[in-house]
Scaffold this motif. Structure first.
Motif, PDB file in Angstrom:
ATOM      1  N   SER B 522       0.831  -1.193   0.000  1.00 19.58           N
ATOM      2  CA  SER B 522       0.000   0.000   0.000  1.00 19.58           C
ATOM      3  C   SER B 522       0.866   1.244   0.000  1.00 19.58           C
ATOM      4  CB  SER B 522      -0.900  -0.049   1.236  1.00 19.58           C
ATOM      5  OG  SER B 522      -1.288   1.234   1.596  1.00 19.58           O
ATOM      6  N   ARG B 846      -8.536  -6.899   8.593  1.00 22.15           N
ATOM      7  CA  ARG B 846      -9.755  -6.083   8.687  1.00 22.15           C
ATOM      8  C   ARG B 846      -9.473  -4.791   9.438  1.00 22.15           C
ATOM      9  NH1 ARG B 846     -14.873  -9.414   8.820  1.00 22.15           N
ATOM     10  NH2 ARG B 846     -15.627  -7.779  10.189  1.00 22.15           N
ATOM     11  N   ASP B 849      -7.601  -2.405   7.151  1.00 22.22           N
ATOM     12  CA  ASP B 849      -8.306  -2.050   5.927  1.00 22.22           C
ATOM     13  C   ASP B 849      -8.329  -0.547   5.669  1.00 22.22           C
ATOM     14  OD1 ASP B 849      -9.257  -3.240   3.747  1.00 22.22           O
ATOM     15  OD2 ASP B 849     -11.325  -3.453   4.442  1.00 22.22           O
ATOM     16  N   GLU B 854      -5.235   0.825  -2.470  1.00 22.39           N
ATOM     17  CA  GLU B 854      -5.173   0.021  -3.693  1.00 22.39           C
ATOM     18  C   GLU B 854      -4.664  -1.386  -3.444  1.00 22.39           C
ATOM     19  OE1 GLU B 854      -3.469   1.548  -7.192  1.00 22.39           O
ATOM     20  OE2 GLU B 854      -5.184   2.831  -7.569  1.00 22.39           O
ATOM     21  N   SER B 856      -6.135  -4.980  -1.655  1.00 21.83           N
ATOM     22  CA  SER B 856      -7.245  -5.598  -0.947  1.00 21.83           C
ATOM     23  C   SER B 856      -6.712  -6.251   0.319  1.00 21.83           C
ATOM     24  CB  SER B 856      -7.913  -6.641  -1.839  1.00 21.83           C
ATOM     25  OG  SER B 856      -8.634  -7.544  -1.031  1.00 21.83           O
ATOM     26  N   SER B 857      -7.445  -6.101   1.401  1.00 20.48           N
ATOM     27  CA  SER B 857      -6.970  -6.708   2.647  1.00 20.48           C
ATOM     28  C   SER B 857      -7.056  -8.231   2.580  1.00 20.48           C
ATOM     29  CB  SER B 857      -7.760  -6.177   3.832  1.00 20.48           C
ATOM     30  OG  SER B 857      -9.100  -6.600   3.727  1.00 20.48           O
ATOM     31  N   THR B 858      -7.691  -8.751   1.546  1.00 17.25           N
ATOM     32  CA  THR B 858      -7.741 -10.206   1.413  1.00 17.25           C
ATOM     33  C   THR B 858      -6.982 -10.653   0.162  1.00 17.25           C
ATOM     34  OG1 THR B 858      -9.843  -9.980   0.260  1.00 17.25           O
ATOM     35  CG2 THR B 858      -9.931 -10.450   2.621  1.00 17.25           C
ATOM     36  N   ASP B 859      -6.080  -9.800  -0.285  1.00 18.24           N
ATOM     37  CA  ASP B 859      -5.315 -10.095  -1.497  1.00 18.24           C
ATOM     38  C   ASP B 859      -4.668 -11.484  -1.417  1.00 18.24           C
ATOM     39  OD1 ASP B 859      -3.846  -9.806  -3.859  1.00 18.24           O
ATOM     40  OD2 ASP B 859      -2.096  -9.124  -2.709  1.00 18.24           O
TER      41      ASP B 859
END
Lengths: 112, 897
Positions: B522, B846, B849, B854, B856-859
């Motif tokens: 990030s 989470r 987050d 750009e 995703s926290s679940t990448d």
């Protein structure tokens, strides 16, 4: 039980203080006597160590006073000589006297 | 009794004295103490202490006399036992240096990370400013919401007026940051400096360590400009010469006399500042405008900042008559006063990242504790026999537990010391890294930090030490004796605790790795994002046009254009522009509904809003925003019936989906069925910019031209504007020139916030970058500790299975089989930990987050990559002992015991 070893310095001082103080011999005046008259700085703990040793050696005996209000209701521990103590003092004095007998201290000039 | 003897001395005596006579001695001493006091003897207090000290030797002798037959369980006796135990524990730790060093390093890293973060929190948030009675120090600032300015500094005029009329303030001072060139002996140097008025340093309550401070004389324009230098400059440039006062130093090409040296450690407003110059303000400059002087004040005792703010606010209306400022302007601008504790000025919005970091390093400490607990368990296994023998010989469980707890306490203590060292190094590193954290230069290790380190290491000691100790002391006597004497491979059950601990470490490590990897991505993206405009070499200044002097639209528009012309005459300025507001100032944009001719609107939905911004023609060139299609502004674009506007690509895309934006007509705010005041024809399309938030979507902006022709046609040009100058390098160096250029048009103009675009961009990403750096560091430690933990456990298991392995090899097992067997064991634990870690990481992500840009926290890529990295480390950690097992000489293995 009596002791065979000779009295050390502090013990002699303490015993002499006991004789001088008589009935009034407890920690504070004993120490005051040694410091005042004997010009010897000694801690209360050292005085008591000597007292304790000599009591166990049978030279002196201890007796508790009445509870005293100025000590928060606690007693003083008074000490006095037993015959063995008197004898030990005599021995010590005799030994010292014999050692001193016939000794002339050199004057300052001679010492140099 | 008059007074008690010194309490601490009595307490000590009670511990020192031989118990048989203790009470009598204490009473006698108390009596003697009273007697001496009553007799007026001097220094009885001192006498009692001397008595205490002199009691040590006879008491020890008495104890030695009495030891055998009496009073075996008084305080000192237990102390003796304690020290004996401590000595034994220390000796045992020294006998296993590998274990001790590993445990101490692990703890030092875990504790160090926590102590370091706490040091930052302490120094930045908790600690008062390093000045006398800091709670009375406040900053004074202005606010002018009517002009869209939330914060500006004070001006000479407001300061003078306030100080002449305020009663609640003891003293106040002004400071302006200033860069100066140092020439003369040696290489020319660019120094950070500050000009201060003569009351500034006294208000802080700090004076020079050498020489004198500024006086009212120094503030006058007709006196020579002397200088006070910082301790650091004194050391570097003058080698700490004690006779430096009176020497000359050439600053800005002028020789100035050094009149003082500030004390070491003085760092206001920041550590880098090395010269303080007097603030010489000509009478003519004492005016309402020029809101760039940083005002501080020392309140009278008992006065709150709120009370002071109220007093100053009440003085605002009287500024009008004092400086010929129209009352309407003060009202329109809604000029107000902000008084804050000075400390708050140094704090930005850093609480959130610090909280996240604290949580993170907490996990690191957990990992470290798990690691040490594991080492302890491993070690304890090896001592089953010793314990069993001791138990059999009559040692109580409590006594045995004490022995182990003592070891843990020793390790915890050493770890704590190590942690302090690590923290010290870490904090130095953060300071040297140049991170622009508020008050970072004042961060240091103090008593509170040491206390925190002590408490943290105590808690860790409980965590890692108590459980193994209890477990061990409770161990079944027979089993221990039997187990060890047989020399078999340890049962599965015994491995379970260790495997669990290692699994937990790996899980925690994965969690931190994923978290920091997400933050790193990030942060990297944020740092490398193209905002759509130039960020280098741009200097900006906010200017407010008083309504009294600029009553009409024409006046305002004329000023926009004049100021650009004037600024462009500065030699270092390549191009200049003015606009109604700047990028990255969320909240300042003028959002409004945009209507487009011929576009069908759904009556049930609100019309889309865009930012309407007034810019001079050079805006796009100066900021480097590309023209995508059409043309830029021409002088006739504001003429009646010919109004033109430029739009950003996103508007073109959203409002003219067919792609025919050029030549389209649009207007602001008035729905299509009513007649708008003015239609604008789209003359050109410019590149999208990240105008509101670097981490956000491109902003839709419609640009109005601020052109003199047809100015009467513009319906409202804001009287607050930002001047933007593109310079040829080191933009900030031209701040003064920019200020003078603006004032050459109108000496009364308030100017606020001279800053570079780079600084604005930098500030908006600071939190994310700082958090990222420390998270990566924490994750690195976690990875390392996790690896070490696994390595240690597998190594131990291998060493315990030496005999079994020997048997297997003697029976024909190939070396590869043995290695694989060990590897399998390690990977089982690792995979188990990874599974749990995945779930934990998802939970942590989470929380992160809101900080992610750009990413995703679940990448899934991040999760898989970090799991793979951890697995790799785990395999490496297992491979070394596995290889050792495979190389084992079967005969040596069989003999092993």
């Amino acid at each position: 039980m009596t002791r065979s070893t000779a009295l050390n310095d502090v013990e002699q001082f303490v015993l002499l203080a006991l004789l001088r103080l008589g009935e009034d011999a407890y920690g504070v005046p004993i120490r005051a006597e040694i410091e005042g008259r004997g010009r010897r700085a000694v801690s209360m703990a050292a005085v008591y160590a000597a007292l304790d040793r000599m009591q166990r050696g049978g030279l002196i005996e201890a007796q508790l006073s009445e509870p005293l209000p100025e000590r928060g209701g606690r007693a003083r521990k008074h000490f006095r000589l037993r015959p063995a103590g008197t004898r030990a003092l005599e021995d010590a004095r005799g030994a010292m006297d014999r050692m001193w007998d016939g000794v002339d201290l050199p004057t300052d000039a001679e010492a140099r | 009794m008059n007074a008690r003897p010194p309490r601490l001395a009595s307490w000590l005596l009670r511990r020192i004295l031989d118990p048989s006579q203790r009470e009598y001695i204490l009473d006698d001493l108390a009596e003697d103490y009273d007697r001496r006091r009553a007799a007026g003897l001097p220094r009885t207090y001192f006498w009692y202490w001397a008595e205490t000290v002199r009691s040590i030797k006879p008491s020890l002798n008495a104890r030695a006399d009495n030891k055998q037959h009496r009073y075996p369980h008084d305080g000192i006796e237990s102390m003796d036992i304690f020290f004996t135990d401590l000595k034994q524990s220390a000796r045992r730790l020294l006998k296993t240096p590998g274990f001790t060093v590993a445990a101490v390093i692990t703890l030092a890293l875990g504790l160090g990370a926590n102590v370091a973060i706490f040091t930052l929190v302490n120094g930045i948030v908790l600690r008062p400013l390093p000045y006398p009675e800091p709670e009375r120090l406040v900053s004074i600032r202005h606010t002018a919401p009517g002009l869209g300015l939330d914060l500006m500094e004070v001006s000479m005029g407001t300061y003078v007026h306030f100080m002449a009329n305020a009663n609640l303030v003891e003293s106040a001072g002004l400071l302006v940051n200033a860069g100066v060139n140092l020439t003369g002996d040696g290489a020319p140097e660019r120094l950070e400096g500050a000009s201060v008025n003569h009351t500034f340093l006294p208000t802080l309550g700090i004076g020079p360590a050498l020489g004198r401070t500024f006086t009212a004389e120094d503030d006058r324009v007709d006196t020579p400009s002397n200088v006070i230098i910082s301790h650091a400059l004194w050391q570097q440039r003058f080698g700490g010469d004690p006779d430096v006062v009176g020497n000359l130093i050439t600053l800005q090409g002028k020789a100035r006399e050094i009149i003082g040296v500030m004390p070491e450690g003085f760092a206001y407003p920041s550590r880098g500042v090395s010269v303080y110059l007097p603030m010489k303000v000509p009478e003519s400059d004492i005016r309402f405008g020029g809101f760039f002087r940083k005002g501080i004040a020392r309140l009278k005792p008992g006065v709150t900042p709120e009370q002071f703010a109220a007093e100053l606010t009440a003085l605002i209306p009287s500024l009008g008559p004092a400086y010929d400022v129209p009352a309407t302007m003060l009202e329109e601008a809604r000029v107000g006063v902000l008084v804050d504790p000075l400390k708050e000025r140094f704090l930005g919005n850093i609480e959130q990242p610090l909280t996240i970091l604290f949580g993170t390093v907490g996990f690191v400490l957990l990992i470290a504790c798990a690691n040490v607990a594991n080492l302890f368990l491993v070690r304890a296994e090896g001592r089953n026999k010793e314990v069993a023998v001791r138990r059999a010989l009559g040692s109580s469980r409590a006594r045995l537990s004490t022995l182990f707890v003592l070891e843990a306490v020793l390790l915890g203590g050493l770890g704590g010391l190590g942690g302090l060292t690590v923290a010290w190094i870490g904090v130095r590193a953060v300071q040297l890294s140049g991170v622009s954290l508020p008050r970072i230069d004042q961060v240091s290790i103090d008593g509170r930090v040491v206390l925190f380190a002590a408490v943290a290491s105590m808690l860790s000691t409980l965590l890692f030490g108590a459980i193994p100790a209890l477990r061990l002391a409770r161990r079944d006597l027979d089993r221990a004796l039997n187990d060890e004497s047989r020399g078999t491979t340890l049962s599965r059950g015994r491995h379970r605790a260790r495997n669990l601990l290692v699994g937990a470490q790996i899980a925690l490590a994965l969690m931190l790795l994923v978290g920091s990897a997400l933050m790193a991505q990030s942060s990297w993206r944020l740092a490398n994002v193209d905002p759509g405009y130039r960020t280098e070499d741009l200097l900006t200044a906010q200017v407010l046009l008083p309504g009294a002097d600029y009553p009409t639209e024409e006046d305002v528009v004329a000023f926009y254009n004049q100021v650009v012309e004037r600024v462009e005459t500065i030699r270092a300025v390549v191009s200049a522009a003015a606009s109604s507001e700047l990028p990255l100032h969320p909240g300042q944009g003028r959002w409004d509904a945009l209507y487009v001719e011929g576009a069908a609107l759904d009556p049930d939905t609100l019309p889309p809003v865009v930012i309407f911004r007034y810019v001079t023609a050079g805006y796009f060139d100066t900021l480097g925003i590309p023209l995508v299609r059409g043309r830029g502004f021409v002088p006739t674009d504001a003429a009646e019936g010919n109004a033109a506007a430029l739009i950003s690509e996103s508007i073109a895309r959203d409002f003219w989906p067919d792609g025919h934006a050029l030549g389209g007509r649009a207007w602001q705010d008035v729905p299509p069925d009513e007649e708008p005041m003015q239609h604008y024809t789209v003359a050109g399309i410019v590149g999208d910019t990240l105008d509101q938030d670097l981490a956000g979507e491109p902003t839709s902006i419609l640009y109005y031209p601020v052109l003199e022709q047809g100015a009467g046609n513009l319906h409202w040009v804001p009287s607050q504007l930002t001047v933007i100058a593109r310079t040829d390098g080191d933009a900030l160096a031209h701040a003064d020139a920019l200020r003078r250029a603006i004032w050459s048009l109108d000496p009364n103009l308030p100017i606020a916030n001279i800053r570079t675009i780079a600084a604005i961009v930098n500030e908006s990403t600071l939190n994310a970058r700082f958090t990222m750096t420390l998270l990566v560091l924490a994750a690195g430690i976690a990875l390392f500790l996790g690896g070490i933990g696994l390595y240690g456990t597998i190594s131990y298991i291998v060493s315990q299975r030496t005999r079994e392995i020997g048997v297997r090899m003697a029976l024909g097992a190939a070396r590869n089989d043995v290695a694989n067997m060990v590897l399998r064991q390690g990977s089982r634990v690792a995979v188990m930990g990874l599974g749990v870690g995945m779930v934990a990481a998802l939970a942590l992500a989470r929380v992160l987050d809101s900080l992610l840009y750009e990413v995703s926290s679940t990448d899934p890529v991040t999760y898989v990559a970090m799991a793979a990295l951890l697995l790799l480390v785990a395999m490496l950690a297992t491979y070394i002992p596995a290889r050792r097992a495979a190389r084992l000489d079967p005969l040596a293995g069989l003999r092993a015991e």
